[in-house]
Design an enzyme around this catalytic site. Structure first.
Site, mmCIF file in Angstrom:
data_model
loop_
_atom_site.group_PDB
_atom_site.id
_atom_site.type_symbol
_atom_site.label_atom_id
_atom_site.label_comp_id
_atom_site.label_asym_id
_atom_site.label_seq_id
_atom_site.Cartn_x
_atom_site.Cartn_y
_atom_site.Cartn_z
ATOM 1 N N ASP A 189 0.850 -1.196 0.000
ATOM 2 C CA ASP A 189 0.000 0.000 0.000
ATOM 3 C C ASP A 189 0.880 1.239 0.000
ATOM 4 O OD1 ASP A 189 -1.764 2.078 0.374
ATOM 5 O OD2 ASP A 189 -2.900 1.096 1.973
ATOM 6 N N HIS A 194 0.871 7.916 4.011
ATOM 7 C CA HIS A 194 1.574 7.196 5.070
ATOM 8 C C HIS A 194 3.092 7.384 5.011
ATOM 9 C CE1 HIS A 194 -2.288 5.385 5.760
ATOM 10 N NE2 HIS A 194 -2.320 4.940 4.524
ATOM 11 N N ILE A 209 0.338 9.116 8.823
ATOM 12 C CA ILE A 209 -0.332 8.219 9.766
ATOM 13 C C ILE A 209 -0.041 6.762 9.412
ATOM 14 C CG2 ILE A 209 -2.176 9.854 10.295
ATOM 15 C CD1 ILE A 209 -3.978 8.322 8.359
ATOM 16 N N GLY A 212 -4.262 1.947 8.267
ATOM 17 C CA GLY A 212 -5.276 1.301 9.086
ATOM 18 C C GLY A 212 -5.057 -0.201 9.163
#
Length: 285
Positions: A189, A194, A209, A212
């Site tokens: 990903d 990110h 961040i 998830g």
């Protein structure tokens, strides 16, 4: 931009074939923080090639179609896209290496209204290429924060799993690395949210961040440790709702309620006392 509902709901994804090796299996485990204590033999079985086993949650990165929502033809404000919910059903233990085929489809897009965003639901089946055996079924909800009011269906979203109204039976505390997102993205990903501080701040975050699904992997580790005795064949399914972002380097505290073969859970970030994963459930075999 406006979501092109007809194009998205009817989009035909090409099947994705992925061959992965023991290095990919180890990289995924390291990305979700396994073996931060390299002397822990229970964890080493997922990060050392001798008798290597795959984490059940690794299914989420297998035969992944990529960050397709960045394509402008779909009309989605991709910078504001967040992962809302994720479910995993494990039909057969994942091999430590092999070749798999992933089949993805979008099942629904719900319009929450102007200024309220939209919800996109998708599924992915991951099969072993040689045998054709179904290894895992993945269900995902994507929250498109900037795309409400496009005129699509406005049906109610399914209710999340309800947590027990009592003190948790167990608590598992697991830290994350400062560079966790940079490691985890190597499993497939590559959303710059990110990795790139400029993209993160433009999306309203103070820094890049954690994915998830990386946070989910940490929660899966906690369930595997507490409810499965580090036996990956015991974890049959897992699902949760993403309620707040995690920043790399924070500590994820998983509260677990066990009722027979069902475990309920939620995760908090210790440093901010904030629930980041909620309404979690896991089936234990």
């Amino acid at each position: 931009m406006t979501i092109d509902y007809d194009k998205l709901i009817n989009w035909k994804f090409e099947d994705i074939e992925q061959t992965y090796t023991f290095k990919d299996t180890i990289l995924y485990a390291l990305g979700v923080g396994v073996s931060m204590d390299p002397l822990d033999m229970d964890q080493l079985r997922f990060t050392y090639e001798e008798e290597l086993q795959a984490l059940p949650t690794m299914a989420v990165v297998l035969a992944y179609p990529g960050f397709f929502l960045k394509d402008p033809e779909f009309g989605i404000d991709w910078v504001k896209v967040l992962h809302g919910e994720q479910g995993i059903e494990i039909h057969k233990p994942l091999p430590a290496e092999g070749t798999v085929i992933g089949t993805t489809k979008i099942t629904e897009i719900i319009d929450k209204g102007e200024g309220k965003g939209a919800l996109m639901y998708s599924t992915r089946e991951v099969r072993e290429k040689t045998s054709g055996d179904l290894l895992a079924t993945l269900t995902s909800t994507t929250f498109c924060r900037g795309d409400g009011g496009f005129g699509g269906p406005a049906v109610s979203a399914p209710k999340p799993h309800e947590l027990p109204d009592r003190k948790a039976d167990a608590v598992v505390e697991l830290p994350t690395l400062d560079q966790a997102a940079l490691i985890y993205r190597l499993s497939g990903d590559f959303n710059p949210l990110h990795a790139d501080p400029r993209v993160a701040t433009s999306a309203g975050f103070k820094a890049p961040i954690l994915h998830g699904l990386c946070s989910l992997g940490v929660a899966g580790h906690a369930i595997l440790k507490q409810a499965c005795g580090y036996n990956p064949s015991k974890l049959k399914s897992l699902g949760l709702r993403f309620s707040a972002p995690v920043y790399p380097g924070e500590t994820i505290v998983t509260e677990i309620w066990q009722d027979g073969n069902r475990a309920s859970f939620r995760c908090k970030v210790k440093e901010r006392d904030l629930v980041v994963l909620n309404n979690g459930y896991a089936e234990i075999g």
